[in-house]
Design a protein around this motif. Structure first.
Motif, PDB file in Angstrom:
ATOM      1  N   LYS A  15       0.875  -1.165   0.000  1.00  0.00           N
ATOM      2  CA  LYS A  15       0.000   0.000   0.000  1.00  0.00           C
ATOM      3  C   LYS A  15       0.913   1.215   0.000  1.00  0.00           C
ATOM      4  N   THR A  16       1.329   1.590  -1.198  1.00  0.00           N
ATOM      5  CA  THR A  16       2.325   2.639  -1.362  1.00  0.00           C
ATOM      6  C   THR A  16       1.929   3.564  -2.507  1.00  0.00           C
ATOM      7  N   ASN A  17       2.514   4.752  -2.503  1.00  0.00           N
ATOM      8  CA  ASN A  17       2.367   5.682  -3.621  1.00  0.00           C
ATOM      9  C   ASN A  17       3.668   6.456  -3.757  1.00  0.00           C
ATOM     10  N   TYR A  18       4.293   6.361  -4.923  1.00  0.00           N
ATOM     11  CA  TYR A  18       5.572   7.028  -5.142  1.00  0.00           C
ATOM     12  C   TYR A  18       5.451   8.250  -6.054  1.00  0.00           C
ATOM     13  N   HIS A  19       4.228   8.608  -6.441  1.00  0.00           N
ATOM     14  CA  HIS A  19       4.025   9.757  -7.339  1.00  0.00           C
ATOM     15  C   HIS A  19       3.022  10.700  -6.677  1.00  0.00           C
ATOM     16  N   LEU A  46       5.083   6.545   1.346  1.00  0.00           N
ATOM     17  CA  LEU A  46       4.586   7.656   0.539  1.00  0.00           C
ATOM     18  C   LEU A  46       5.776   8.439   0.000  1.00  0.00           C
ATOM     19  N   GLY A  47       5.848   8.562  -1.322  1.00  0.00           N
ATOM     20  CA  GLY A  47       6.942   9.299  -1.945  1.00  0.00           C
ATOM     21  C   GLY A  47       6.457  10.606  -2.544  1.00  0.00           C
ATOM     22  N   PHE A  48       7.134  11.704  -2.203  1.00  0.00           N
ATOM     23  CA  PHE A  48       6.820  13.009  -2.792  1.00  0.00           C
ATOM     24  C   PHE A  48       7.704  13.219  -4.016  1.00  0.00           C
ATOM     25  N   HIS A 212      16.269  -1.629 -20.140  1.00  0.00           N
ATOM     26  CA  HIS A 212      16.909  -0.728 -19.178  1.00  0.00           C
ATOM     27  C   HIS A 212      16.466  -0.992 -17.737  1.00  0.00           C
ATOM     28  N   SER A 213      15.665  -2.043 -17.538  1.00  0.00           N
ATOM     29  CA  SER A 213      15.234  -2.466 -16.191  1.00  0.00           C
ATOM     30  C   SER A 213      14.611  -1.328 -15.387  1.00  0.00           C
ATOM     31  N   LEU A 214      13.728  -0.569 -16.030  1.00  0.00           N
ATOM     32  CA  LEU A 214      13.053   0.533 -15.356  1.00  0.00           C
ATOM     33  C   LEU A 214      11.774   0.055 -14.675  1.00  0.00           C
ATOM     34  N   ILE A 215      11.360   0.804 -13.665  1.00  0.00           N
ATOM     35  CA  ILE A 215      10.081   0.562 -13.006  1.00  0.00           C
ATOM     36  C   ILE A 215       9.017   1.366 -13.749  1.00  0.00           C
ATOM     37  N   VAL A 216       7.883   0.750 -14.039  1.00  0.00           N
ATOM     38  CA  VAL A 216       6.772   1.437 -14.701  1.00  0.00           C
ATOM     39  C   VAL A 216       5.668   1.651 -13.679  1.00  0.00           C
ATOM     40  N   GLU A 217       5.281   2.900 -13.473  1.00  0.00           N
ATOM     41  CA  GLU A 217       4.218   3.162 -12.513  1.00  0.00           C
ATOM     42  C   GLU A 217       2.852   2.838 -13.113  1.00  0.00           C
ATOM     43  N   VAL A 218       1.921   2.492 -12.244  1.00  0.00           N
ATOM     44  CA  VAL A 218       0.523   2.341 -12.633  1.00  0.00           C
ATOM     45  C   VAL A 218      -0.167   3.642 -12.248  1.00  0.00           C
ATOM     46  N   ASN A 219      -0.584   4.412 -13.248  1.00  0.00           N
ATOM     47  CA  ASN A 219      -1.151   5.739 -13.029  1.00  0.00           C
ATOM     48  C   ASN A 219      -2.527   5.784 -13.675  1.00  0.00           C
TER      49      ASN A 219
END
Length: 239
Positions: A15-19, A46-48, A212-219
């Motif tokens: 249960k996180t949010n990085y955006h 929680l990421g700002f 490039h092994s990037l993380i893709v956010e679900v937005n």
């Protein structure tokens, strides 16, 4: 520690949010209000990620000289809420080739936990005018498409995905932001996401992301209907 570490640490709770944007950029409230609400809802992280400073006038990004205050406030809140919720400090950096400075050194120089790389303004390679595809006003999207790409949706959308590809290949960052932002104001009006040319563009970018092994956010912003509003068009396409 890397963002990958934070995600792996939280993957069972998840249960996180990085955006997150606060009123330091285009959010609607003080950072602490988001934190207390995150705690109330049982978030463990929680990421700002305020919009990074841009080299031209705008209303949605950190303004020049405010980065220091933003960083200090998030660090202060990290100490206050230590043990209650994990608070991370980041920036959402805009990739506009030839306009914005690169991402290199941004994380280390500012002491950030991660960087989100995003495209909100699409560059027309024939000039320096930018198509603003974000914001609440649908007519800004439509007017920009007509003015900067001659109403050619395929040309404008292709420019967006190619700009994303350039960012992936040329910059160092952790998360790719709202991958399909280009469709937010489309709402099935200009093109179908099932068309072959569009799927080819998406799949090309996904392959680069994997390489490039990037993380893709679900937005979910592209799933929200937006109103056209009543404001007139600005020649720059910016809000």
């Amino acid at each position: 520690m890397s963002l990958t570490y934070y995600i792996k640490t939280n993957q069972m709770k998840n249960k996180t949010n990085y955006h997150t944007h606060s009123n330091f950029s285009d959010g609607s409230a003080e950072p602490e209000e988001y934190i207390t609400e995150a705690i109330r809802q049982g978030f463990n992280s929680l990421g700002f990620s305020e919009h990074s400073v841009l080299p031209f006038e705008n209303t949605f990004a950190l303004q020049p000289g405010t980065e220091t205050a933003y960083i200090a406030e998030i660090r202060r809140l990290q100490q206050i809420y230590l043990g209650q919720v994990q608070i991370l400090l980041a920036l959402e950096a805009d990739y506009i080739p030839g306009v914005c400075a690169g991402f290199a050194g941004l994380k280390s120089s500012l002491g950030l936990d991660y960087i989100i790389g995003s495209v909100h303004l699409v560059k027309n390679n024939h000039n320096d005018i930018l198509w603003f595809i974000d914001g609440p006003r649908r007519e800004t999207y439509d007017n920009g498409l007509n003015e900067f790409f001659g109403g050619d949706i395929r040309k404008g959308v292709t420019a967006y995905w190619h700009q994303l590809n350039q960012m992936i290949e040329n910059e160092t960052f952790d998360i790719i932001g709202h991958l399909d932002k280009i469709k937010m104001h489309n709402q099935g009006r200009w093109f179908s996401e099932e068309e072959g040319w569009y799927l080819d563009l998406v799949n090309e970018t996904i392959a680069l992301i994997a390489d490039h092994s990037l993380i893709v956010e679900v937005n979910t912003s592209s799933r929200v209907n937006t109103s056209s509003g009543n404001s007139g068009k600005r020649t720059s396409g910016l809000p």
